[in-house]
Design an enzyme around this catalytic site. Structure first.
Site, PDB file in Angstrom:
ATOM      1  N   GLY A  33       5.650   0.967  -9.644  1.00 13.10           N
ATOM      2  CA  GLY A  33       5.773   1.258 -11.200  1.00 13.10           C
ATOM      3  C   GLY A  33       5.375   2.195 -11.380  1.00 13.10           C
ATOM      4  N   VAL A  64     -10.476   3.801  -9.608  1.00 14.35           N
ATOM      5  CA  VAL A  64     -11.325   3.253 -11.147  1.00 14.35           C
ATOM      6  C   VAL A  64     -11.572   1.725 -10.408  1.00 14.35           C
ATOM      7  CG1 VAL A  64     -10.702   2.862 -13.137  1.00 14.35           C
ATOM      8  CG2 VAL A  64      -9.173   4.346 -11.613  1.00 14.35           C
ATOM      9  N   GLU A  75       9.566 -14.856   5.781  1.00 15.19           N
ATOM     10  CA  GLU A  75       9.705 -14.086   6.502  1.00 15.19           C
ATOM     11  C   GLU A  75       9.030 -13.489   7.574  1.00 15.19           C
ATOM     12  OE1 GLU A  75      11.928 -11.785   3.027  1.00 15.19           O
ATOM     13  OE2 GLU A  75       9.457 -11.436   2.662  1.00 15.19           O
TER      14      GLU A  75
END
Length: 420
Positions: free
Chosen positions: A14, A78, A170
């Site tokens: 993103g 942060v 998986e």
């Protein structure tokens, strides 16, 4: 007029998409991440199971923006946000001001109130997680080769994966193929093909997000590989000695956690509502409630579709959200109307079972088996960044497909094996 300062926290799908789509806009961008690399997380399990090397699925963030002087990349963490002062606080105590803040800080493992399980049952979210799991899997075979006690040897050759979503399925499939097809000729004192691979799912079926037909196919494919699947009972304990499924203790020295995720503490930083997984409940424009200059995207955000169903926490969703927020910012900068509410376009669900079978749900089109595996592979190669890495991954997969030999079976940063 001074360029608007955009602070992006998180260099995942993103955050990177947002920064890319703001190229040429009158903004300054500061991109902050705790790691110096962008990770192609959909293939992380292949590093954990010795199929790919770390360098084939991760790339330095700075490299992406070397020709973008308006982008500053910081290797930092942060720890807080002061929305009234428009600043973020770094772990070293420094503060950075922003005009617009985008939180794309991702998620980590969720142990449902049992964080003490993490040391013996690592999850899979980072390169460090992947190399830890790879090391433990390979060391289990190595110690079993040396072990004289049959009970201890059996525990060493038992691998438990908790959670039968895409990651769990998986992992189970590849570990089963590693034990049954790749390693048998390389050991003299043990028969690796007799290793137990146990997949634990508290629900009634594997890959519950897929339609039942594809879920059933995946289950049968796993069983053909020799994977034991335990349904309907949750894991109640994980220790260095083994895993407890319901009331049944299974001696097991390698446990992998793939059962849940917990969002980053972004909601706590902002002191705003979050869902059960800690994700910020955003509005239709992906803004934090009451914070017009703060956007939250990716696994950090709880986003709903028009029908009220949640947007899945997958890479395409994060990329779409990053692209959307870039459009919103551009519209504001140009004085144009906002692009309207965020609309998620589902491009399909994919999962692999071993090195030659997969399931794909494109809505009306559903594929399974070998054809689905090739489509899955082509889709992932397409989404890799850069021709070099596409070629490297394609070659690794082709070699493994032909030779059945995994190419990344190195034990690095060896940890001390448990004393018996």
């Amino acid at each position: 007029m001074q360029d608007r300062h955009i602070v992006v926290v998180g260099g995942g799908f993103g955050g990177l998409q947002l920064a890319n789509d703001l190229k040429g806009a009158p903004v300054r961008i500061t991109l902050i991440d705790r790691r110096n690399h962008h990770l192609f997380q959909p293939l992380l399990y292949q590093v954990a199971t010795t199929l790919l090397a770390t360098s084939e699925i991760a790339w330095p963030i700075r490299n992406f923006f070397r020709d973008r002087p308006e982008v500053t990349t910081l290797l930092a963490e942060v720890v807080d946000v002061d929305s009234s002062a428009h600043t973020v606080t770094l772990k070293n105590g420094d503060t950075i001001g922003y005009d617009t803040l985008v939180l794309a800080t991702g998620a980590t493992h969720a142990y449902f109130g049992h964080d003490e399980w993490e040391p013996v049952a690592p999850g899979l979210k980072t390169l460090e997680d992947a190399t830890t799991i790879r090391r433990r899997v390979l060391l289990a075979f190595e110690q079993a080769e040396l072990e004289k006690d049959p009970a201890i040897r059996e525990a060493l050759l038992t691998f438990a994966i908790v959670g039968a979503g895409p990651t769990g399925v998986e992992l189970a499939g590849i570990i089963a193929e590693l034990a049954r097809k790749t390693l048998p000729k390389e050991f003299r004192n043990i028969d690796t093909s007799k290793a137990r691979i146990i997949l634990v799912e508290a629900g009634p079926r594997v890959l519950a997000s897929f339609v039942e037909e594809l879920s059933d196919y995946a289950q049968k494919a796993l069983e053909r590989l020799g994977v034991e699947i335990h349904f309907g009972k949750p894991v109640t304990s994980c220790t260095a000695e083994g895993v407890t499924i319901g009331d049944t203790f299974v001696p097991c020295r390698t446990i992998v956690w793939a059962a849940g995720v917990q969002a980053s503490p972004a909601a706590k930083w902002l002191d705003i509502p979050a869902d059960r997984a800690g994700r910020v409940v955003v509005d239709k424009e992906l803004r934090a409630p009451g914070q017009p200059d703060i956007f939250v995207i990716g696994d950090t955000a709880a986003v709903t579709r028009e029908d009220g169903s949640p947007v899945p926490g997958i890479a395409p969703a994060a990329k779409q959200q990053g692209a959307y927020v870039a459009k919103v910012i551009r519209a504001k900068l140009s004085g144009q109307p906002a692009p309207g509410p965020f609309h998620y376009r589902h491009q399909g669900s994919l999962a692999t079972i071993g090195k030659s079978a997969a399931i794909i749900d494109f809505g009306r089109i559903k594929l399974k088996g070998g054809i689905a595996w090739w489509v899955w592979g082509l889709a992932h190669i397409y989404f890799l960044i850069g021709t070099r890495w596409r070629i490297a991954v394609a070659w690794s997969w082709l070699w493994i497909y032909i030779s059945r030999q995994h190419s990344a079976r190195l034990i690095t940063q060896r940890e001390t094996m448990r004393e018996e």
